[in-house]
Design a protein around this motif. Structure first.
Motif, PDB file in Angstrom:
ATOM      1  N   LEU A 109       6.282   4.105  10.694  1.00  0.00           N
ATOM      2  CA  LEU A 109       7.234   2.993  10.772  1.00  0.00           C
ATOM      3  C   LEU A 109       6.557   1.633  10.634  1.00  0.00           C
ATOM      4  CD1 LEU A 109       9.548   4.176  13.699  1.00  0.00           C
ATOM      5  CD2 LEU A 109       9.936   4.386  11.240  1.00  0.00           C
ATOM      6  N   LEU A 110       5.235   1.608  10.657  1.00  0.00           N
ATOM      7  CA  LEU A 110       4.522   0.329  10.667  1.00  0.00           C
ATOM      8  C   LEU A 110       4.774  -0.490   9.407  1.00  0.00           C
ATOM      9  CD1 LEU A 110       2.401  -1.470  12.158  1.00  0.00           C
ATOM     10  CD2 LEU A 110       0.683  -0.346  10.746  1.00  0.00           C
ATOM     11  N   VAL A 111       4.581   0.113   8.249  1.00  0.00           N
ATOM     12  CA  VAL A 111       4.737  -0.637   6.999  1.00  0.00           C
ATOM     13  C   VAL A 111       6.185  -1.061   6.773  1.00  0.00           C
ATOM     14  CG1 VAL A 111       4.526  -0.524   4.490  1.00  0.00           C
ATOM     15  CG2 VAL A 111       2.679   0.331   5.933  1.00  0.00           C
ATOM     16  N   PRO A 112       7.183  -0.169   6.965  1.00  0.00           N
ATOM     17  CA  PRO A 112       8.569  -0.643   6.823  1.00  0.00           C
ATOM     18  C   PRO A 112       8.901  -1.799   7.765  1.00  0.00           C
ATOM     19  CG  PRO A 112       8.517   1.746   6.818  1.00  0.00           C
ATOM     20  CD  PRO A 112       7.131   1.297   7.168  1.00  0.00           C
ATOM     21  N   LEU A 113       8.405  -1.742   8.997  1.00  0.00           N
ATOM     22  CA  LEU A 113       8.649  -2.844   9.930  1.00  0.00           C
ATOM     23  C   LEU A 113       7.942  -4.111   9.467  1.00  0.00           C
ATOM     24  CD1 LEU A 113       8.399  -0.998  13.358  1.00  0.00           C
ATOM     25  CD2 LEU A 113      10.400  -2.212  12.489  1.00  0.00           C
ATOM     26  N   ALA A 114       6.727  -3.963   8.941  1.00  0.00           N
ATOM     27  CA  ALA A 114       6.001  -5.128   8.430  1.00  0.00           C
ATOM     28  C   ALA A 114       6.742  -5.750   7.253  1.00  0.00           C
ATOM     29  CB  ALA A 114       4.589  -4.723   8.015  1.00  0.00           C
ATOM     30  N   ALA A 155     -15.072 -13.318  -2.454  1.00  0.00           N
ATOM     31  CA  ALA A 155     -14.882 -13.981  -1.167  1.00  0.00           C
ATOM     32  C   ALA A 155     -14.367 -12.985  -0.132  1.00  0.00           C
ATOM     33  CB  ALA A 155     -13.900 -15.140  -1.314  1.00  0.00           C
ATOM     34  N   PHE A 156     -14.801 -13.163   1.097  1.00  0.00           N
ATOM     35  CA  PHE A 156     -14.374 -12.246   2.157  1.00  0.00           C
ATOM     36  C   PHE A 156     -12.860 -12.228   2.302  1.00  0.00           C
ATOM     37  CE2 PHE A 156     -13.060 -11.779   6.618  1.00  0.00           C
ATOM     38  CZ  PHE A 156     -13.355 -10.431   6.779  1.00  0.00           C
ATOM     39  N   GLU A 157     -12.232 -13.396   2.229  1.00  0.00           N
ATOM     40  CA  GLU A 157     -10.781 -13.465   2.402  1.00  0.00           C
ATOM     41  C   GLU A 157     -10.047 -12.655   1.331  1.00  0.00           C
ATOM     42  OE1 GLU A 157     -12.766 -16.735   4.431  1.00  0.00           O
ATOM     43  OE2 GLU A 157     -12.832 -16.029   2.350  1.00  0.00           O
ATOM     44  N   VAL A 158     -10.569 -12.693   0.100  1.00  0.00           N
ATOM     45  CA  VAL A 158      -9.967 -11.915  -0.986  1.00  0.00           C
ATOM     46  C   VAL A 158     -10.175 -10.423  -0.735  1.00  0.00           C
ATOM     47  CG1 VAL A 158     -10.066 -11.412  -3.457  1.00  0.00           C
ATOM     48  CG2 VAL A 158     -10.233 -13.779  -2.651  1.00  0.00           C
ATOM     49  N   LEU A 159     -11.370 -10.064  -0.307  1.00  0.00           N
ATOM     50  CA  LEU A 159     -11.661  -8.667   0.013  1.00  0.00           C
ATOM     51  C   LEU A 159     -10.716  -8.154   1.095  1.00  0.00           C
ATOM     52  CD1 LEU A 159     -13.413  -6.056   0.156  1.00  0.00           C
ATOM     53  CD2 LEU A 159     -14.854  -7.285   1.808  1.00  0.00           C
ATOM     54  N   TYR A 160     -10.570  -8.915   2.157  1.00  0.00           N
ATOM     55  CA  TYR A 160      -9.755  -8.470   3.288  1.00  0.00           C
ATOM     56  C   TYR A 160      -8.289  -8.318   2.885  1.00  0.00           C
ATOM     57  CZ  TYR A 160      -7.830  -8.174   7.988  1.00  0.00           C
ATOM     58  OH  TYR A 160      -7.166  -7.757   9.120  1.00  0.00           O
ATOM     59  N   ALA A 161      -7.751  -9.322   2.206  1.00  0.00           N
ATOM     60  CA  ALA A 161      -6.346  -9.260   1.803  1.00  0.00           C
ATOM     61  C   ALA A 161      -6.100  -8.099   0.847  1.00  0.00           C
ATOM     62  CB  ALA A 161      -5.931 -10.578   1.156  1.00  0.00           C
ATOM     63  N   THR A 162      -7.017  -7.885  -0.096  1.00  0.00           N
ATOM     64  CA  THR A 162      -6.871  -6.786  -1.052  1.00  0.00           C
ATOM     65  C   THR A 162      -6.915  -5.438  -0.343  1.00  0.00           C
ATOM     66  OG1 THR A 162      -7.913  -8.110  -2.789  1.00  0.00           O
ATOM     67  CG2 THR A 162      -7.833  -5.723  -3.128  1.00  0.00           C
ATOM     68  N   ALA A 163      -7.851  -5.297   0.590  1.00  0.00           N
ATOM     69  CA  ALA A 163      -7.979  -4.034   1.318  1.00  0.00           C
ATOM     70  C   ALA A 163      -6.738  -3.750   2.155  1.00  0.00           C
ATOM     71  CB  ALA A 163      -9.220  -4.070   2.204  1.00  0.00           C
ATOM     72  N   VAL A 164      -6.245  -4.756   2.861  1.00  0.00           N
ATOM     73  CA  VAL A 164      -5.068  -4.555   3.713  1.00  0.00           C
ATOM     74  C   VAL A 164      -3.859  -4.172   2.873  1.00  0.00           C
ATOM     75  CG1 VAL A 164      -3.405  -5.727   5.207  1.00  0.00           C
ATOM     76  CG2 VAL A 164      -5.858  -6.010   5.604  1.00  0.00           C
ATOM     77  N   MET A 165      -3.623  -4.897   1.792  1.00  0.00           N
ATOM     78  CA  MET A 165      -2.454  -4.603   0.963  1.00  0.00           C
ATOM     79  C   MET A 165      -2.566  -3.235   0.302  1.00  0.00           C
ATOM     80  SD  MET A 165      -1.412  -8.298  -0.706  1.00  0.00           S
ATOM     81  CE  MET A 165      -3.055  -8.753  -1.278  1.00  0.00           C
ATOM     82  N   THR A 166      -3.770  -2.865  -0.123  1.00  0.00           N
ATOM     83  CA  THR A 166      -3.966  -1.572  -0.777  1.00  0.00           C
ATOM     84  C   THR A 166      -3.843  -0.421   0.209  1.00  0.00           C
ATOM     85  OG1 THR A 166      -5.445  -2.557  -2.419  1.00  0.00           O
ATOM     86  CG2 THR A 166      -5.576  -0.169  -2.123  1.00  0.00           C
ATOM     87  N   LEU A 167      -4.557  -0.517   1.321  1.00  0.00           N
ATOM     88  CA  LEU A 167      -4.625   0.605   2.254  1.00  0.00           C
ATOM     89  C   LEU A 167      -3.356   0.750   3.079  1.00  0.00           C
ATOM     90  CD1 LEU A 167      -8.325   0.103   3.367  1.00  0.00           C
ATOM     91  CD2 LEU A 167      -7.428   1.797   1.758  1.00  0.00           C
ATOM     92  N   MET A 168      -2.648  -0.344   3.331  1.00  0.00           N
ATOM     93  CA  MET A 168      -1.372  -0.237   4.035  1.00  0.00           C
ATOM     94  C   MET A 168      -0.269   0.213   3.092  1.00  0.00           C
ATOM     95  SD  MET A 168      -1.243  -3.396   6.777  1.00  0.00           S
ATOM     96  CE  MET A 168       0.270  -2.751   7.515  1.00  0.00           C
ATOM     97  N   GLY A 169      -0.351  -0.193   1.840  1.00  0.00           N
ATOM     98  CA  GLY A 169       0.705   0.149   0.899  1.00  0.00           C
ATOM     99  C   GLY A 169       0.642   1.567   0.385  1.00  0.00           C
ATOM    100  N   THR A 170      -0.553   2.136   0.296  1.00  0.00           N
ATOM    101  CA  THR A 170      -0.703   3.464  -0.298  1.00  0.00           C
ATOM    102  C   THR A 170       0.043   4.552   0.465  1.00  0.00           C
ATOM    103  OG1 THR A 170      -2.826   2.868  -1.286  1.00  0.00           O
ATOM    104  CG2 THR A 170      -2.359   5.210  -1.026  1.00  0.00           C
ATOM    105  N   PRO A 171      -0.113   4.682   1.789  1.00  0.00           N
ATOM    106  CA  PRO A 171       0.656   5.721   2.487  1.00  0.00           C
ATOM    107  C   PRO A 171       2.159   5.521   2.362  1.00  0.00           C
ATOM    108  CG  PRO A 171      -1.135   4.913   3.868  1.00  0.00           C
ATOM    109  CD  PRO A 171      -1.035   3.980   2.700  1.00  0.00           C
ATOM    110  N   ALA A 172       2.590   4.261   2.363  1.00  0.00           N
ATOM    111  CA  ALA A 172       4.021   3.985   2.287  1.00  0.00           C
ATOM    112  C   ALA A 172       4.594   4.316   0.916  1.00  0.00           C
ATOM    113  CB  ALA A 172       4.280   2.516   2.614  1.00  0.00           C
ATOM    114  N   MET A 173       3.803   4.131  -0.137  1.00  0.00           N
ATOM    115  CA  MET A 173       4.288   4.323  -1.498  1.00  0.00           C
ATOM    116  C   MET A 173       3.988   5.706  -2.059  1.00  0.00           C
ATOM    117  SD  MET A 173       5.898   1.619  -2.417  1.00  0.00           S
ATOM    118  CE  MET A 173       5.991   1.864  -4.201  1.00  0.00           C
ATOM    119  N   ALA A 174       3.320   6.553  -1.277  1.00  0.00           N
ATOM    120  CA  ALA A 174       2.924   7.865  -1.798  1.00  0.00           C
ATOM    121  C   ALA A 174       4.118   8.665  -2.300  1.00  0.00           C
ATOM    122  CB  ALA A 174       2.175   8.644  -0.720  1.00  0.00           C
ATOM    123  N   GLY A 175       5.254   8.564  -1.607  1.00  0.00           N
ATOM    124  CA  GLY A 175       6.430   9.311  -2.016  1.00  0.00           C
ATOM    125  C   GLY A 175       7.023   8.859  -3.334  1.00  0.00           C
TER     126      GLY A 175
END
Length: 206
Positions: A109-114, A155-175
């Motif tokens: 439920l984390l990603v849908p709530l986010a 840049a660290f900020e780019v790395l962090y944002a990319t990682a969060v969006m990729t790793l949080m989005g992948t489980p949610a979009m797997a279906g």
């Protein structure tokens, strides 16, 4: 006969948890504005007045749901950061990314709530400033750049944002991509996604 005080307290705790769970499912599906109190009451089996007793309003319940969902993840994330900080940069970043994926995957439920929180303007959890990003991960990145392990132009900020969006989005979009993702073992998928991120960070030199 007047109920014993501790019996009332137990009921209150149970009703609060039931409301939080039911509301999380409804809010994840329909958002704050699209969710009706009646739907939460029907799903939870709890009297409507307990919403106002525990949370004051539907908005207060939404805030409690979001804070609980993110708060539980945050505690586990901080523990992982402490472990990662003791490792060499590459392995530390890898542990952090793998942990993030696992935490999101274990909380469906984390990603849908986010997403609902984002559509509502991030009223409960405001956008993060750069200085609020994980200090341990920033230090790993800086050490990796100094050692020549990581690219200096990322840049660290780019790395962090990319990682969060990729790793949080992948489980949610797997279906959405069943032939590619949904039927794949999640551990294997996680390792491949993290490897792609690290390849970009190292320039494929490792």
């Amino acid at each position: 006969m007047t109920p014993r005080p501790h019996a009332v307290n137990i009921y209150c705790m149970d009703s609060r948890d039931a409301l939080l769970q039911a509301a999380a499912e409804e809010f994840a599906r329909s958002g704050l504005k699209g969710t009706r109190v009646r739907e939460i009451v029907e799903r939870s089996g709890v009297n409507e007045r307990m919403i106002y007793h525990h949370f004051g309003s539907k908005e207060g319940l939404f805030r409690a749901v979001v804070e609980r969902e993110f708060g539980g993840m945050g505690q586990a994330w901080r523990q992982a950061m402490a472990e990662a900080a003791e490792l060499e940069p590459y392995e530390g970043v890898r542990l952090a990314f793998c942990t993030l994926f696992d935490l999101v995957h274990s909380r469906p439920l984390l990603v849908p709530l986010a997403m609902q929180e984002g559509l509502g303007g991030w009223g409960v959890r405001p956008p993060l400033p750069a200085d609020a990003l994980p200090a341990e991960l920033r230090d790993l990145h800086e050490r990796g750049v100094e050692a020549g392990t990581f690219r200096a132009d990322v840049a660290f900020e780019v790395l962090y944002a990319t990682a969060v969006m990729t790793l949080m989005g992948t489980p949610a979009m797997a279906g959405r991509f069943p032939a590619v993702l949904a039927e794949r073992d999640m551990t294997q998928l996680r390792d491949q996604m993290v490897a792609l991120l690290l390849d970009g960070l190292t320039g494929g030199r490792r």
